[in-house]
Design a protein around this motif. Structure first.
Motif, PDB file in Angstrom:
ATOM      1  N   MET A 187       0.836  -1.179   0.000  1.00 42.42           N
ATOM      2  CA  MET A 187       0.000   0.000   0.000  1.00 42.42           C
ATOM      3  C   MET A 187       0.882   1.243   0.000  1.00 42.42           C
ATOM      4  O   MET A 187       1.771   1.380   0.827  1.00 42.42           O
ATOM      5  N   ALA A 188       0.631   2.149  -0.928  1.00 41.45           N
ATOM      6  CA  ALA A 188       1.409   3.379  -1.024  1.00 41.45           C
ATOM      7  C   ALA A 188       1.003   4.330   0.086  1.00 41.45           C
ATOM      8  O   ALA A 188      -0.180   4.451   0.411  1.00 41.45           O
ATOM      9  N   GLY A 189       1.986   4.987   0.663  1.00 38.97           N
ATOM     10  CA  GLY A 189       1.712   5.937   1.735  1.00 38.97           C
ATOM     11  C   GLY A 189       1.339   7.297   1.190  1.00 38.97           C
ATOM     12  O   GLY A 189       1.172   7.498  -0.017  1.00 38.97           O
ATOM     13  N   GLN A 190       1.221   8.234   2.090  1.00 41.46           N
ATOM     14  CA  GLN A 190       0.864   9.602   1.725  1.00 41.46           C
ATOM     15  C   GLN A 190       2.103  10.411   1.364  1.00 41.46           C
ATOM     16  O   GLN A 190       3.195  10.123   1.837  1.00 41.46           O
ATOM     17  N   ARG A 191       1.878  11.431   0.539  1.00 44.45           N
ATOM     18  CA  ARG A 191       2.918  12.421   0.252  1.00 44.45           C
ATOM     19  C   ARG A 191       2.617  13.622   1.137  1.00 44.45           C
ATOM     20  O   ARG A 191       1.571  14.252   1.010  1.00 44.45           O
ATOM     21  N   ILE A 192       3.552  13.897   2.030  1.00 43.96           N
ATOM     22  CA  ILE A 192       3.343  14.920   3.046  1.00 43.96           C
ATOM     23  C   ILE A 192       4.376  16.020   2.852  1.00 43.96           C
ATOM     24  O   ILE A 192       5.572  15.755   2.837  1.00 43.96           O
TER      25      ILE A 192
END
Length: 188
Positions: free
Chosen positions: A1-6
């Protein structure tokens, strides 16, 4: 699962425009500090560090926005990558994942050292500019809280026994400012 871009954005003063730093980047969330980068005790940076999870990517415009000295920069990047968070620096075109090569570690150290060097040059130019302004008699520093006439009133009223706290409230200044006007009014 790809994480968030923060995204993480930092500007040093309230009147600086933070919008341009990560313009054009797709981000799920952005943390913005309006504080000096001289240390890492910044509220939004602390919140970003609490918020990020394994698989996320932290995107920063440039290394000097995250930290001003190589030690803090390395510690922050290492702390992120240790937790499985990628660190991406747009301006430098560098990404750190924790599985970086020795060359990537060298680049992090070198670029961090350049950021620190650049900051020291800026401080030196500021000191030189201030010294030159003082030599030519230009006012440096903050604007005076009171006009000379009103400052004279404060000094005169304090001399006649009016409490300093009352004067501070009446003139809309701090007690410390009242004391500063009194110190400057004393004959030497």
């Amino acid at each position: 699962m790809a994480g968030q871009r923060i995204g993480y954005v930092r500007v040093s003063t309230l009147d600086q425009n933070e919008k341009r730093q990560l313009e054009g980047q797709f981000l799920d969330r952005v943390f913005t500090d309006k504080a000096s980068g001289r240390d890492t005790a910044r509220p939004e940076l602390a919140e970003l560090l609490r918020f990020t999870r394994d698989g996320d990517t932290v995107v920063v415009h440039s290394m000097d926005r995250l930290a001003r000295n190589p030690d803090d920069l390395r510690a922050l990047v290492k702390g992120l990558t240790y937790r499985g968070v990628r660190a991406e620096f747009v301006k430098e075109g560098l990404v750190f994942t924790g599985e970086d090569s020795h060359m990537a570690s060298l680049m992090l150290s070198v670029m961090g050292a350049f950021a620190e060097f650049e900051r020291s040059l800026i401080r030196e130019r500021q000191r030189e500019g201030t010294a030159l302004a003082k030599q030519r008699g230009a006012h440096t520093g903050r604007k005076r809280s009171l006009t000379p006439e009103r400052a004279g009133e404060v000094v005169q009223r304090a001399g006649s026994g009016v409490p300093k706290a009352l004067l501070a409230r009446k003139y809309g200044i701090s007690r410390e400012t009242v004391y500063q006007y009194l110190r400057h009014a004393k004959p030497e």
